[in-house]
Design an enzyme around this catalytic site. Structure first.
Site, PDB file in Angstrom:
ATOM      1  N   CYS A 217     113.401  83.188  15.317  1.00 28.22           N
ATOM      2  CA  CYS A 217     115.040  83.211  14.992  1.00 28.22           C
ATOM      3  C   CYS A 217     114.531  82.497  13.562  1.00 28.22           C
ATOM      4  CB  CYS A 217     115.377  82.436  16.056  1.00 28.22           C
ATOM      5  SG  CYS A 217     114.279  80.837  16.357  1.00 28.22           S
TER       6      CYS A 217
ATOM      7  N   LYS B 298     114.971  85.248  27.927  1.00 22.29           N
ATOM      8  CA  LYS B 298     114.587  86.518  27.877  1.00 22.29           C
ATOM      9  C   LYS B 298     114.117  86.792  29.152  1.00 22.29           C
ATOM     10  CE  LYS B 298     115.160  85.520  23.220  1.00 22.29           C
ATOM     11  NZ  LYS B 298     114.977  83.888  22.910  1.00 22.29           N
TER      12      LYS B 298
END
Lengths: 205, 326
Positions: free
Chosen positions: B254, B136
């Protein structure tokens, strides 16, 4: 004084302070290697012995590789670790203890300054000097970390090793050319073996 | 923490994919009350995912990456909902010229979602609180065009090496890497500008990565679930406090567990200094759940996005977007 044309046996990480600097070392502090300190704007402003200045660092890239000076206009340069110069493009932070500022750019405090793999990839894709173009097999050996004989009648010392990929030249990393041999300076973690079966790197020959 | 967040060189780690038997998915049975068509959900979780890479515009173009794969006979196709993601037909995306040149970052598709929600802009100051190994961080830097200031933090010293090497490989030069506990992180000592946007890509039970890593559920336990949820609450609270008024905080995991998702967001909302805004994601999502095991959450949690594997044939993900109000 730096980036000259002689190779020497410098393997890269050795610290060699006999680099012909003209500091009055008595008046200067020692480098503190575990903190980031900004490179001085001029030699007169140098407070730490042996520290490269910003103009020296920029000049070295421009002279050695023919890249544009403007490319570095937004950058500040910092030393952390003996001779390790970082290039950072962001608001200028206070020199607190941080782990990294931008990219490791250049190794100074040794007779022959050495650019990093990541820096040549980032800043020298359009270099016009001291770039050796490798063919497919040479590029594959280079990225695996192998030394190899090459045809090169230019300067000795640290070169950008590049190859042709997807319609253009792309720098792979830094090679040290001496005595007819190109030594790969790919860091261990960046090396890849493309001759193993079923790897996409160099399949389909 | 997502698929690619398991430590050094995970980008190249292919052994997870060698498996003869489907993973044990019994942990996921607890989500039967939440998921429409649970059989399809479970079926999708049992199917391995192929590899995707995200193209790094700081160093190249999608077109050039595709051409490089073509030259080496690697099949590829774009992911329909994101023009910089390519599905690649290889078991070792790290052993390729596009990887060596820093043109791509191997990254599961859904792992690209939280940065789309964060929507960082060139020139801003952005904080990535749990940054290693850098998927990210490097995506944020690309969205910022490497301009502005990006603070990438991780509390694990061992995970800083892959974070740093990935950021450098992708040519990210506007990043400051720090090694602090995200629960009491402050950018003040860095003397950078006020933080416009913060990403909390939280450590989690990683249930949604089971298609990529069949061992993801092996060590699942209620005990770990609750301890990591406590950590997530503290990290998100700190992220809101570290972001300027009017700024954006994106919280992502996640995993499917509401304890780690809506409950964490609900806790942040209860402190009164942030509000939920809609997450606009380019694929099919389900709303956040308002109730779980007898606990009910602020109705606004429906603005969170759940990504279930059977909807878009991806891994699983959860994402919430907050605006800081105080």
């Amino acid at each position: 004084m730096s980036g000259d044309d002689t190779g020497g046996g410098d393997s890269g990480d050795g610290m060699d302070d006999a680099g012909g600097r003209t500091d009055d070392a008595d008046a200067l502090r020692e480098n503190v290697s575990d903190q980031f300190d900004r490179l001085p704007a001029t030699a007169a402003e140098r407070e730490v012995a042996g520290r490269a200045t910003r103009p020296e660092v920029v000049d070295w890239w421009v002279d050695r590789f023919g890249v544009s000076r403007e490319r570095f206009a937004d950058y500040t340069f910092w030393e952390k670790g003996a001779g390790k110069v970082w290039a950072f493009r962001g608001a200028s932070p206070s020199p607190v203890e941080v782990e990294a500022l931008g990219v490791v750019f250049l190794r100074t405090r040794q007779e022959h300054w050495k650019p990093t793999t990541d820096a040549v990839q980032r800043f020298a894709a359009d270099a016009t000097r001291n770039v050796i173009d490798l063919d497919r097999g040479e590029a594959r050996r280079f990225v695996a970390g192998e030394n190899q004989p090459v045809d090169w009648d230019g300067d000795w010392g640290y070169l950008i090793a590049a190859h042709e990929v997807a319609g253009g030249r792309a720098p792979i990393g830094v090679g040290l050319y001496v005595h007819g041999e190109l030594q790969s300076m790919m860091p261990k973690g960046r090396r890849r073996q493309f001759d193993a079966p079923n790897t996409p790197g160099d399949a389909g020959e | 923490m997502t698929d690619d967040a398991r430590g050094p060189d995970t980008n190249d780690r292919d052994r997870d994919r060698d498996r003869d038997e489907p993973p044990d998915l019994s942990v996921l049975d607890r989500y039967r009350p939440l998921v429409d068509d649970f059989a399809a959900f479970r079926g999708a979780c049992a199917r391995p995912l192929g590899y995707t890479v995200r193209v790094n515009p700081l160093k190249t173009s999608v077109e050039r990456v595709r051409r490089a794969y073509d030259e080496r006979g690697v099949e590829h196709e774009p992911v329909v909902w994101h023009d910089r993601l390519l599905r690649v037909a290889t078991d070792s995306p790290g052993a390729s010229w596009p990887y060596v040149h820093g043109w791509v970052y191997p990254q599961e598709e859904v792992s690209a979602l939280p940065v789309l929600a964060l929507d960082p802009q060139p020139g801003e100051t952005v904080l990535d609180t749990c940054a290693a190994p850098g998927s990210k961080t490097t995506q944020i830097a690309a969205a910022m065009d490497d301009r502005g200031t990006l603070v990438a933090n991780d509390r694990s010293l061992g995970r800083l090496a892959p974070l740093r090497s990935n950021a450098q490989r992708l040519g990210v030069t506007n990043v400051i890497v720090t090694n602090r506990d995200a629960r009491n992180l402050s950018t003040r000592p860095l003397a950078v500008d006020a933080v416009d946007r913060t990403l909390v890509d939280a450590p989690c039970t990683c249930e949604g990565t089971v298609r990529k890593n069949p061992d993801a559920l092996v060590e699942w336990s209620e005990e770990y679930l609750h301890s990591v949820a406590d950590l997530q609450r503290d990290v998100l609270d700190r992220a809101v406090a570290a972001t300027r008024e009017g700024g954006t905080v994106v919280y992502g995991t996640c995993t499917f567990a509401p304890e780690e998702n809506e409950a964490v967001v609900d806790h942040a909302l209860s402190r009164g200094d942030c509000r939920l805004v809609d997450v606009d994601l380019p694929l099919e999502t389900d709303p956040g759940v308002r109730e779980w095991r007898g606990e009910s959450f602020d109705p606004a949690v429906e603005r969170c996005a759940r990504v279930y594997p059977h909807r878009n044939d991806t891994g699983g993900f959860f994402c919430a977007k907050l605006e800081v109000t105080g």
